[in-house]
Each structure stands twice: as C-alpha cells, then as structure tokens.
Write a protein that holds these residues in place. Structure first.
Motif, PDB file in Angstrom:
ATOM      1  N   GLN A 284     -22.103   6.838  39.936  1.00 11.43           N
ATOM      2  CA  GLN A 284     -23.006   7.055  41.054  1.00 11.43           C
ATOM      3  C   GLN A 284     -24.357   6.379  40.769  1.00 11.43           C
ATOM      4  N   VAL A 285     -25.018   6.009  41.874  1.00 13.66           N
ATOM      5  CA  VAL A 285     -26.412   5.585  41.845  1.00 13.66           C
ATOM      6  C   VAL A 285     -27.195   6.641  42.611  1.00 13.66           C
ATOM      7  N   ARG A 286     -28.049   7.389  41.901  1.00  8.29           N
ATOM      8  CA  ARG A 286     -28.822   8.464  42.526  1.00  8.29           C
ATOM      9  C   ARG A 286     -30.284   8.035  42.653  1.00  8.29           C
ATOM     10  N   GLY A 307     -38.618   3.111  42.891  1.00  7.94           N
ATOM     11  CA  GLY A 307     -39.109   4.033  41.864  1.00  7.94           C
ATOM     12  C   GLY A 307     -37.982   4.545  40.989  1.00  7.94           C
ATOM     13  N   ASP A 308     -38.017   5.840  40.681  1.00 10.76           N
ATOM     14  CA  ASP A 308     -37.031   6.421  39.774  1.00 10.76           C
ATOM     15  C   ASP A 308     -35.640   6.430  40.390  1.00 10.76           C
ATOM     16  N   TYR A 309     -34.651   6.103  39.566  1.00  9.38           N
ATOM     17  CA  TYR A 309     -33.251   6.245  39.978  1.00  9.38           C
ATOM     18  C   TYR A 309     -32.427   6.588  38.751  1.00  9.38           C
ATOM     19  N   GLU A 310     -31.193   6.982  38.987  1.00  9.49           N
ATOM     20  CA  GLU A 310     -30.333   7.421  37.886  1.00  9.49           C
ATOM     21  C   GLU A 310     -28.937   6.857  38.084  1.00  9.49           C
ATOM     22  N   LEU A 311     -28.364   6.364  37.002  1.00  8.49           N
ATOM     23  CA  LEU A 311     -26.959   5.960  36.989  1.00  8.49           C
ATOM     24  C   LEU A 311     -26.171   7.020  36.231  1.00  8.49           C
ATOM     25  N   SER A 312     -25.015   7.364  36.759  1.00  7.37           N
ATOM     26  CA  SER A 312     -24.176   8.350  36.093  1.00  7.37           C
ATOM     27  C   SER A 312     -22.719   7.942  36.214  1.00  7.37           C
TER      28      SER A 312
END
Length: 324
Positions: A284-286, A307-312
């Motif tokens: 996922q790309v959050r 800005g901020d993002y998260e890979l999971s």
C-alpha cells in the motif's frame, strides 16, 4: 476549490514495436493487439501523454496537470528548463526480440528535433530469461574511424560489448553510450523526457510495415561518446528491508531501490516530485488523504507537496527524484 495533492496513477500508453511481445500483461496491464514493446507509464510528450485514472484529477493528462498546478505539484526542479515539460518519462519494456543497436544525443546536440531533449536513461531488469544479455558500450580502443570501418564492412557487432544480465541488475546509460536491450528481458526504464533515438544497426530486419527501419548512422557517429560517458552497472541484491540503495545518479534523475517489509515512513520535499515504480511484490501507499493498493508494474507520481507518506506490505520499489 483547490485540489489536495495525492498520489497520481495513469493509464499507460502502449506502443507496438517490432521487438515487442505480450509480457506486460503479467502486470495486469491492458494491452492492445500486436507486439507491445513499450508501456509509457508516466509521460508528458507529444508522442505519448498519459492520463490520470484516480482521484479528483481523473481524466486529465499529465500535460494538463502541469499547466494547471505548475511548480506547486512538481517542485522547483520538476520541469525541464529547455522545453517546460515534465522532465522524466517512465516506461516498462518487453524485449521479446533484440532492440536495434542505438545511441542517444545529449541536450546540446545541434541536430536535435525542435523541442526535444537529449536522452540519458537507466534500466532496472525486472526479469531475465536464462542466458539473457544486453549490448552495453564499445570495446576498448574503438574510435570513430574504427566504428565507421566496422559499419561499412558489415561487422559492427565486433565493436560492441555484450553483458549477461539477470533480474535486479541496474544500468546507467548516459547519452552517448551505445547500447541495445536483447531478447528475454523485461525492464523498467527511467529516462529524460525524450523520444530521440539514433539507430546504428537493426539486424537487416523489416519493421512493422514490412520495410527496413531507418538507420541514423551519421547522427550516431556524431553523438557517440567514444571515450565513455560514465556508464555504470551494478548488482542490487544486497539491499535489506527498510534500506535504500542508490542505483543511478545523473543530472536528470536519482534512482534508489528500496525493500519494503512492513511500514516504511517517507516524505516528499518541495524541490521535486517522487516517482515510485513497484518492481516486485504488493502493498500500500498511504498518505494523509487515504490509501492506494500497489502491486508489481504499477507506477505512482507523488506531488512535491504531498508531504509525509508511508509504504507498507512486501515490495521492491524504485524511487526517483530530480536531483539538485
């Protein structure tokens, strides 16, 4: 009302090529009939402009987004200074047969087509059949007279270096480097936003129209970097979970390979957009506005203002920015 920045996904522009096949279907991409050699995944070029398929900007081309949102979305370095367009072109390539032996010009070549850039690029090998190889540069001591003689005598292949390849190999191909992908590889390509290629040799084969494809011998001889242009290749299988390895650095792009195993917090910067190419796996790309599923073969354009993002998940990711 202003649109909040979010990761953009695009409908790929598919290109039939005499050397193409059907391998891009493995990524769930919709292919037209024919031998499809190139999927232009993120493009802002007269020969292929991709359109957004997700979110509020769905249906708009990358050129329209560039015109409407400008440097706010793409960053202070997110434009070609020469023609104002998006500076990079992202492709997936299916090399079902050998590509022509070719070379690309630099930005300053005086015979570039109007509005075109030079073409420095990099390849990341997504998959390779046993024994697969590429042509990568000239043999030691080959200068222009030697190359001209080899062409005239029908022995150009004697001047070229062949390199065996396997999945995970990365190649940096500065403008001026003679090269050719060969059959049996699927490749992610990150390049300057250019469609200028000079062919030195094409195996005397007919093109899609049944006629021999045009060669560009004089232009090729003019732009070849006979002393080398700084081409580099590397194995990338030593990257660990949560790590990023720089696999190509040029004035036009910096590309890193990362391994995602679980959540990985990241952030964009005001200077450049980020392009993510999912090379393997899924996840996922959050971001602050939501979450997008990601899987091998997908590409995302993250605005500089995201800005901020998260890979999971469990993924191998190529991350590209425009360097300072």
């Amino acid at each position: 009302m202003a649109v909040q920045p979010y990761p953009l996904q695009f409908k790929a522009e598919m290109k039939e090529r005499v050397w193409g096949g059907r391998a891009l279907e493995q990524f769930g991409l919709e292919l037209p009939d024919g031998a499809i050699g190139e999927g232009w995944m993120i493009g802002d070029h007269p020969n292929g402009t991709t359109k957004v398929v997700n979110g509020e900007l769905a249906g708009l081309g990358l050129d329209e987004i560039r015109e409407q949102y400008g440097r706010e979305w793409f960053g202070t370095r997110g434009f070609s200074e020469k023609n104002g367009r998006f500076p990079l072109l992202i492709k997936l390539l299916d090399c079902n047969d050998d590509l022509s032996v070719q070379v690309h010009p630099t930005d300053v070549y005086d015979r570039l087509p109007a509005g075109e850039l030079g073409k420095t690029e990099m390849w990341y090998i997504l998959s390779a059949k046993p024994g697969a190889k590429i042509i990568y540069g000239l043999k030691e001591g080959i200068d222009r007279p030697a190359m001209e003689s080899a062409i005239n005598e029908g022995r150009i292949m004697d001047t070229l270096q062949e390199v065996s390849v396997e999945a995970g190999d990365a190649f940096y191909i500065p403008a001026g480097t003679v090269h050719a992908l060969c059959s049996g590889v699927v490749v992610a390509e990150i390049q300057q936003n250019s469609d200028t290629t000079y062919r030195l040799y094409d195996y005397d084969r007919p093109g899609l129209d049944g006629k021999l494809r045009e060669l560009h011998v004089e232009d090729s001889l003019n732009v070849i970097a006979y002393e080398g242009a700084g081409a580099q290749r590397m194995k990338t299988d030593g990257v660990g979970a949560g790590e990023w390895l720089s696999i190509a650095t040029s004035p036009y792009f910096q590309v890193e390979k990362g391994i995602v195993e679980g959540p990985l917090a990241l952030s964009t910067s005001p200077e450049s957009f980020v392009i993510l190419v999912i090379a393997d796996g899924e996840g996922q790309v959050r971001y602050s506005g939501g979450e997008l599923d990601a899987k091998a073969g997908q590409c995302f354009l993250l605005p500089a203002t995201l800005g901020d993002y998260e890979l999971s998940g469990s993924m191998t990711v190529l991350r590209s920015v425009v360097p300072a």
